[in-house]
Design a protein around this motif. Structure first.
Motif, PDB file in Angstrom:
ATOM      1  N   VAL A 214      48.985-141.528 -58.504  1.00  0.00           N
ATOM      2  CA  VAL A 214      49.296-142.461 -57.407  1.00  0.00           C
ATOM      3  C   VAL A 214      48.931-143.874 -57.845  1.00  0.00           C
ATOM      4  CG1 VAL A 214      48.658-143.144 -55.051  1.00  0.00           C
ATOM      5  CG2 VAL A 214      49.129-140.759 -55.568  1.00  0.00           C
ATOM      6  N   SER A 215      49.918-144.736 -57.811  1.00  0.00           N
ATOM      7  CA  SER A 215      49.780-146.094 -58.315  1.00  0.00           C
ATOM      8  C   SER A 215      49.646-147.054 -57.128  1.00  0.00           C
ATOM      9  CB  SER A 215      51.064-146.393 -59.103  1.00  0.00           C
ATOM     10  OG  SER A 215      50.951-147.557 -59.836  1.00  0.00           O
ATOM     11  N   ILE A 216      48.477-147.675 -57.014  1.00  0.00           N
ATOM     12  CA  ILE A 216      48.272-148.646 -55.928  1.00  0.00           C
ATOM     13  C   ILE A 216      48.207-150.037 -56.552  1.00  0.00           C
ATOM     14  CG2 ILE A 216      46.792-149.354 -53.990  1.00  0.00           C
ATOM     15  CD1 ILE A 216      47.996-146.593 -53.523  1.00  0.00           C
ATOM     16  N   ASN A 217      49.169-150.854 -56.192  1.00  0.00           N
ATOM     17  CA  ASN A 217      49.264-152.214 -56.740  1.00  0.00           C
ATOM     18  C   ASN A 217      48.836-153.223 -55.684  1.00  0.00           C
ATOM     19  OD1 ASN A 217      51.183-151.869 -59.351  1.00  0.00           O
ATOM     20  ND2 ASN A 217      51.884-150.485 -57.741  1.00  0.00           N
ATOM     21  N   ARG A 218      48.182-154.311 -56.124  1.00  0.00           N
ATOM     22  CA  ARG A 218      47.985-155.468 -55.241  1.00  0.00           C
ATOM     23  C   ARG A 218      48.971-156.508 -55.727  1.00  0.00           C
ATOM     24  NH1 ARG A 218      42.329-158.675 -54.194  1.00  0.00           N
ATOM     25  NH2 ARG A 218      42.736-159.540 -56.260  1.00  0.00           N
ATOM     26  N   ILE A 256      44.426-148.118 -59.974  1.00  0.00           N
ATOM     27  CA  ILE A 256      44.522-149.520 -59.526  1.00  0.00           C
ATOM     28  C   ILE A 256      45.460-150.139 -60.556  1.00  0.00           C
ATOM     29  CG2 ILE A 256      43.195-151.437 -58.552  1.00  0.00           C
ATOM     30  CD1 ILE A 256      40.671-150.267 -59.762  1.00  0.00           C
ATOM     31  N   SER A 257      46.678-150.471 -60.133  1.00  0.00           N
ATOM     32  CA  SER A 257      47.703-150.897 -61.090  1.00  0.00           C
ATOM     33  C   SER A 257      47.763-152.413 -61.181  1.00  0.00           C
ATOM     34  CB  SER A 257      49.047-150.280 -60.702  1.00  0.00           C
ATOM     35  OG  SER A 257      48.974-148.873 -60.809  1.00  0.00           O
ATOM     36  N   ALA A 258      48.861-153.014 -60.743  1.00  0.00           N
ATOM     37  CA  ALA A 258      48.971-154.469 -60.829  1.00  0.00           C
ATOM     38  C   ALA A 258      47.923-155.133 -59.932  1.00  0.00           C
ATOM     39  CB  ALA A 258      50.362-154.904 -60.412  1.00  0.00           C
ATOM     40  N   ILE A 279      43.531-146.930 -64.844  1.00  0.00           N
ATOM     41  CA  ILE A 279      43.914-148.355 -64.934  1.00  0.00           C
ATOM     42  C   ILE A 279      45.011-148.526 -65.979  1.00  0.00           C
ATOM     43  CG2 ILE A 279      41.693-149.342 -64.221  1.00  0.00           C
ATOM     44  CD1 ILE A 279      41.054-149.761 -67.245  1.00  0.00           C
ATOM     45  N   PHE A 280      45.647-149.682 -65.941  1.00  0.00           N
ATOM     46  CA  PHE A 280      46.506-150.098 -67.044  1.00  0.00           C
ATOM     47  C   PHE A 280      45.656-150.921 -67.999  1.00  0.00           C
ATOM     48  CE2 PHE A 280      50.300-149.667 -64.150  1.00  0.00           C
ATOM     49  CZ  PHE A 280      50.925-148.700 -64.917  1.00  0.00           C
ATOM     50  N   LEU A 281      45.799-150.612 -69.274  1.00  0.00           N
ATOM     51  CA  LEU A 281      45.062-151.316 -70.323  1.00  0.00           C
ATOM     52  C   LEU A 281      46.064-152.103 -71.155  1.00  0.00           C
ATOM     53  CD1 LEU A 281      42.005-150.958 -70.868  1.00  0.00           C
ATOM     54  CD2 LEU A 281      42.602-149.284 -72.623  1.00  0.00           C
ATOM     55  N   LEU A 285      51.577-156.393 -68.042  1.00  0.00           N
ATOM     56  CA  LEU A 285      52.125-155.257 -67.294  1.00  0.00           C
ATOM     57  C   LEU A 285      53.605-155.190 -67.683  1.00  0.00           C
ATOM     58  CD1 LEU A 285      50.103-155.955 -64.060  1.00  0.00           C
ATOM     59  CD2 LEU A 285      49.821-153.998 -65.570  1.00  0.00           C
ATOM     60  N   LEU A 286      54.515-155.507 -66.755  1.00  0.00           N
ATOM     61  CA  LEU A 286      55.929-155.598 -67.151  1.00  0.00           C
ATOM     62  C   LEU A 286      56.261-157.046 -67.490  1.00  0.00           C
ATOM     63  CD1 LEU A 286      57.540-153.154 -64.562  1.00  0.00           C
ATOM     64  CD2 LEU A 286      57.118-152.742 -66.992  1.00  0.00           C
ATOM     65  N   THR A 287      55.991-157.946 -66.535  1.00  0.00           N
ATOM     66  CA  THR A 287      56.194-159.378 -66.791  1.00  0.00           C
ATOM     67  C   THR A 287      54.915-160.164 -66.517  1.00  0.00           C
ATOM     68  OG1 THR A 287      56.820-159.989 -64.529  1.00  0.00           O
ATOM     69  CG2 THR A 287      58.571-159.131 -65.950  1.00  0.00           C
ATOM     70  N   ALA A 288      54.026-159.600 -65.734  1.00  0.00           N
ATOM     71  CA  ALA A 288      52.826-160.315 -65.283  1.00  0.00           C
ATOM     72  C   ALA A 288      51.631-159.978 -66.170  1.00  0.00           C
ATOM     73  CB  ALA A 288      52.529-159.934 -63.828  1.00  0.00           C
ATOM     74  N   PRO A 289      50.663-160.913 -66.252  1.00  0.00           N
ATOM     75  CA  PRO A 289      49.465-160.613 -67.048  1.00  0.00           C
ATOM     76  C   PRO A 289      48.621-159.505 -66.426  1.00  0.00           C
ATOM     77  CG  PRO A 289      49.273-162.770 -65.969  1.00  0.00           C
ATOM     78  CD  PRO A 289      50.649-162.268 -65.679  1.00  0.00           C
TER      79      PRO A 289
HETATM   80  C1  DTB Z   1      53.461-149.445 -60.790  1.00  0.00           C
HETATM   81  O1  DTB Z   1      53.189-149.003 -59.664  1.00  0.00           O
HETATM   82  N1  DTB Z   1      53.007-150.573 -61.283  1.00  0.00           N
HETATM   83  C2  DTB Z   1      53.529-150.821 -62.592  1.00  0.00           C
HETATM   84  C3  DTB Z   1      54.330-149.537 -62.876  1.00  0.00           C
HETATM   85  N2  DTB Z   1      54.253-148.844 -61.642  1.00  0.00           N
HETATM   86  C4  DTB Z   1      55.707-149.623 -63.403  1.00  0.00           C
HETATM   87  C5  DTB Z   1      54.277-152.128 -62.684  1.00  0.00           C
HETATM   88  C6  DTB Z   1      53.430-153.309 -62.378  1.00  0.00           C
HETATM   89  C7  DTB Z   1      54.251-154.540 -62.543  1.00  0.00           C
HETATM   90  C8  DTB Z   1      53.521-155.755 -62.129  1.00  0.00           C
HETATM   91  C9  DTB Z   1      54.364-156.980 -62.048  1.00  0.00           C
HETATM   92  C10 DTB Z   1      54.995-157.429 -63.320  1.00  0.00           C
HETATM   93  O2  DTB Z   1      54.489-157.140 -64.423  1.00  0.00           O
HETATM   94  O3  DTB Z   1      56.015-158.090 -63.233  1.00  0.00           O
END
Ligand code: DTB
Length: 308
Positions: A214-218, A256-258, A279-281, A285-289
């Motif tokens: 389960v991915s919870i993003n802020r 705890i994702s973005a 966590i993401f290490l 991320l995709l476009t954001a730091p």
């Molecule tokens: C998820 O819930 N968060 C990740 C992943 N799944 C693909 C993506 C976060 C992206 C954050 C914004 C960006 O990097 O642009």
């Protein structure tokens, strides 16, 4: 099935009672001092025709992010090797767009096989997929498919109009039918209420099968998007959401994702106590730091947590 009222009562109980309840569920089902680490790579970025109000990659937002070249297989594998060297156990690949093109799909299938051969788990997020595509991904050895519900069913159309939450649930069901583990979740900070957050967590908990991840993003407020000035999420409400996710989905690994890059060490520590275990290490991320890697390693050491 737990009712909305009962879930809300849990969410609204005194903060420390909620933390205690969530941590109790956590230690029964997980090793509380281990944090799973995943690293993300955007294999195809930008130029997306969907209208998600939060997203840097939508052509309908003012972010000026045209479709960029697709990564080649060698650069994907190089990124996966770097992820492994950082200490990640899972490599997650994302592509922009409503659904994968045949070209992207073939590339991702090849990448899954090669990344798995490095001894990493694989996760892919590429929008809507059908039965045949899910079967192919399973045959390639895909471990997880990420597909978020983003927010509550009631609030969904305030954020996205080019598809419905039912479309999302349909894809999640397809993925689960083919025996691929689902990674799903949402974003806090889209202007939704705590009731919306509780409803989103209930929706996740009541999928055909409970999600494994389960991915919870802020929300990372990206200049040019319609949500660039969205109100901040109260940090304690964020922790309450992690805690409720833990209680409603005892076996899921909650990430705890973005948004971790702007969280204090203390807030992250509270999230880990409340049941976050992933966590993401890595720098982006995709476009954001993302949160700084060295700071993450230090935080793990200071909290006696081990990365797995
Ligand atoms: C998820 O819930 N968060 C990740 C992943 N799944 C693909 C993506 C976060 C992206 C954050 C914004 C960006 O990097 O642009």
């Amino acid at each position: 099935m737990i009712s909305f009222e009962a879930a809300k009562e849990k969410f609204e109980q005194p903060f420390f009672s909620l933390l205690y309840e969530a941590h109790t569920v956590h230690i029964k089902n997980h090793e509380p001092n281990k944090i799973q680490a995943s690293t993300l790579l955007s294999v195809q970025t930008g130029g997306c025709c969907e209208d998600c109000a939060y997203c840097a990659q939508s052509i309908r937002n003012g972010t000026k992010m045209p479709k960029q070249a697709i990564c080649d297989i060698a650069s994907i594998i190089a990124a996966a090797r770097r992820a492994k060297a950082l200490g990640s156990s899972r490599f997650c690949m994302g592509t922009s767009g409503r659904a994968p093109t045949p070209e992207i799909f073939e590339l991702i299938c090849e990448a899954i096989k090669e990344v798995k051969a490095l001894g990493l788990e694989t996760c892919v997020t590429m929008g809507m997929i059908d039965d045949a595509q899910a079967a192919k991904l399973k045959a390639c050895g895909l471990d997880f498919y990420n597909h978020n519900v983003d927010t509550s069913p009631e609030y969904y159309s305030k954020v996205i109009t080019t598809r419905t939450i039912e479309d999302r649930i349909r894809t999640i069901n397809i993925v689960q039918t083919h025996g691929i583990k689902v990674c799903t979740g949402g974003i806090l900070g889209l202007g939704e209420t705590n009731d919306d957050r509780i409803k989103m967590l209930l929706l996740l908990a009541n999928l055909n099968e409970p999600p494994a991840s389960v991915s919870i993003n802020r929300l990372v407020k990206i200049p040019g998007t319609r949500l660039e000035a969205a109100p901040d999420v109260d940090p304690f409400d964020f922790v309450r959401c992690i805690a409720l996710a833990r209680i409603l989905m005892p076996t899921a690994v909650v990430r705890i994702s973005a948004g971790r890059e702007s969280m204090s060490d203390e807030l992250q520590a509270l999230c880990f106590f409340a049941g976050a275990g992933s966590i993401f290490l890595g720098e982006v991320l995709l476009t954001a730091p993302n949160a700084d890697f060295d700071a993450d390693v230090k935080l793990m050491e200071r909290l006696n947590l081990t990365l797995a």
